[in-house]
Design a protein around this motif. Structure first.
Motif, mmCIF file in Angstrom:
data_model
loop_
_atom_site.group_PDB
_atom_site.id
_atom_site.type_symbol
_atom_site.label_atom_id
_atom_site.label_comp_id
_atom_site.label_asym_id
_atom_site.label_seq_id
_atom_site.Cartn_x
_atom_site.Cartn_y
_atom_site.Cartn_z
ATOM 1 N N GLY A 121 0.878 -1.042 -0.408
ATOM 2 C CA GLY A 121 0.012 -0.035 -0.180
ATOM 3 C C GLY A 121 1.187 1.494 -0.357
ATOM 4 O O GLY A 121 2.129 1.122 -0.115
ATOM 5 N N SER A 122 0.038 2.298 -0.150
ATOM 6 C CA SER A 122 1.524 3.625 0.013
ATOM 7 C C SER A 122 2.006 4.046 1.049
ATOM 8 O O SER A 122 3.009 4.249 1.491
ATOM 9 C CB SER A 122 0.151 5.214 -0.904
ATOM 10 O OG SER A 122 -0.727 4.770 0.375
ATOM 11 N N GLU A 123 1.209 3.772 1.839
ATOM 12 C CA GLU A 123 1.914 3.570 3.874
ATOM 13 C C GLU A 123 3.144 2.744 3.317
ATOM 14 O O GLU A 123 4.533 3.321 4.185
ATOM 15 C CB GLU A 123 0.957 3.561 4.733
ATOM 16 C CG GLU A 123 0.306 4.862 5.381
ATOM 17 C CD GLU A 123 -0.365 4.853 6.919
ATOM 18 O OE1 GLU A 123 0.277 3.963 7.567
ATOM 19 O OE2 GLU A 123 -1.141 5.132 6.485
ATOM 20 N N GLU A 124 2.668 1.631 3.116
ATOM 21 C CA GLU A 124 3.808 0.607 3.092
ATOM 22 C C GLU A 124 4.914 0.820 2.461
ATOM 23 O O GLU A 124 6.090 0.929 2.086
ATOM 24 C CB GLU A 124 3.368 -0.849 3.490
ATOM 25 C CG GLU A 124 2.741 -1.322 3.969
ATOM 26 C CD GLU A 124 1.625 -2.520 3.658
ATOM 27 O OE1 GLU A 124 1.416 -3.520 3.949
ATOM 28 O OE2 GLU A 124 1.463 -2.356 1.830
ATOM 29 N N ARG A 125 4.704 1.716 1.444
ATOM 30 C CA ARG A 125 5.580 1.478 0.061
ATOM 31 C C ARG A 125 6.856 3.338 0.301
ATOM 32 O O ARG A 125 7.476 3.131 0.667
ATOM 33 C CB ARG A 125 5.457 2.355 -1.481
ATOM 34 C CG ARG A 125 4.376 1.478 -2.227
ATOM 35 C CD ARG A 125 4.345 0.984 -3.831
ATOM 36 N NE ARG A 125 3.248 3.016 -4.119
ATOM 37 C CZ ARG A 125 2.147 2.105 -3.288
ATOM 38 N NH1 ARG A 125 2.039 0.999 -3.713
ATOM 39 N NH2 ARG A 125 0.713 3.495 -4.222
ATOM 40 N N ALA A 126 5.753 3.634 1.197
ATOM 41 C CA ALA A 126 6.688 4.789 2.137
ATOM 42 C C ALA A 126 7.356 4.742 2.882
ATOM 43 O O ALA A 126 8.676 5.322 3.150
ATOM 44 C CB ALA A 126 5.876 6.269 1.951
#
Length: 172
Positions: free
Chosen positions: A139-144
């Motif tokens: 997800g976007s948070e995990e990617r960050a």
């Protein structure tokens, strides 16, 4: 990890038997890097028509402007000799052209030919599909978080490399 291991479901990131004195993080990153290169190679249909080296070079030339060879070395993060060999092959195959810079005769400028542009454009959808398949794994948070952690590991690596150089007395 071999292709057969991947097909048969063995976990390439199994870190239960990491040798003593080896970094678990370094081992995981190395193994992940191998998996990523294998996947991209398959997307490019390696060894033909493109391989990882030639793809990186074509990508570096894809904006259409002539690029100094030294900039391609930096962009691809490959050794000068490896880039030179690949450029020679690409030029022989008619995918790139090279010329001498008018303002500095020591600088070699490289650009895509029409055939090189067509080859790049033909490979691009498979590479984009491959990259999208990777990006949706997090997800976007995990990617960050992944990127932030990767930066921390890279910083620690650079510090360790500097420490090694200092202990050697600055000798490479």
């Amino acid at each position: 990890m071999t292709r057969a291991d991947h097909i048969h479901g063995l976990d390439p990131l199994d870190l239960t038997n990491v040798p003593s004195g080896t970094s678990e993080i370094a081992m995981a990153v190395y193994r992940l890097s191998r998996i990523l290169r294998l996947g991209l190679s398959q997307a490019l249909n390696d060894p033909e028509p493109l391989n990882l080296v030639t793809w990186r070079i074509l990508l570096g030339l894809s904006d259409g402007e002539p690029v100094p060879q030294r900039d391609l070395v930096a962009f691809t993060d490959m050794e000068q000799a490896q880039v030179s060999r690949a450029l020679k092959r690409l030029e022989t195959d008619g995918l790139i052209r090279s010329s001498t810079c008018r303002s500095d005769g020591r600088v070699r400028l490289v650009s895509l030919t029409q055939r090189g542009r067509v080859t790049f454009e033909a490979a691009l959808p498979a590479v984009q599909h491959y990259h999208r398949a990777i990006d949706v794994a997090l997800g976007s948070e995990e990617r960050a978080q992944f990127i932030a952690m990767s930066r921390r590991v890279a910083a620690a690596t650079r510090l360790s490399m500097a420490d090694v150089e200092n202990r050697k007395g600055g000798k490479p």
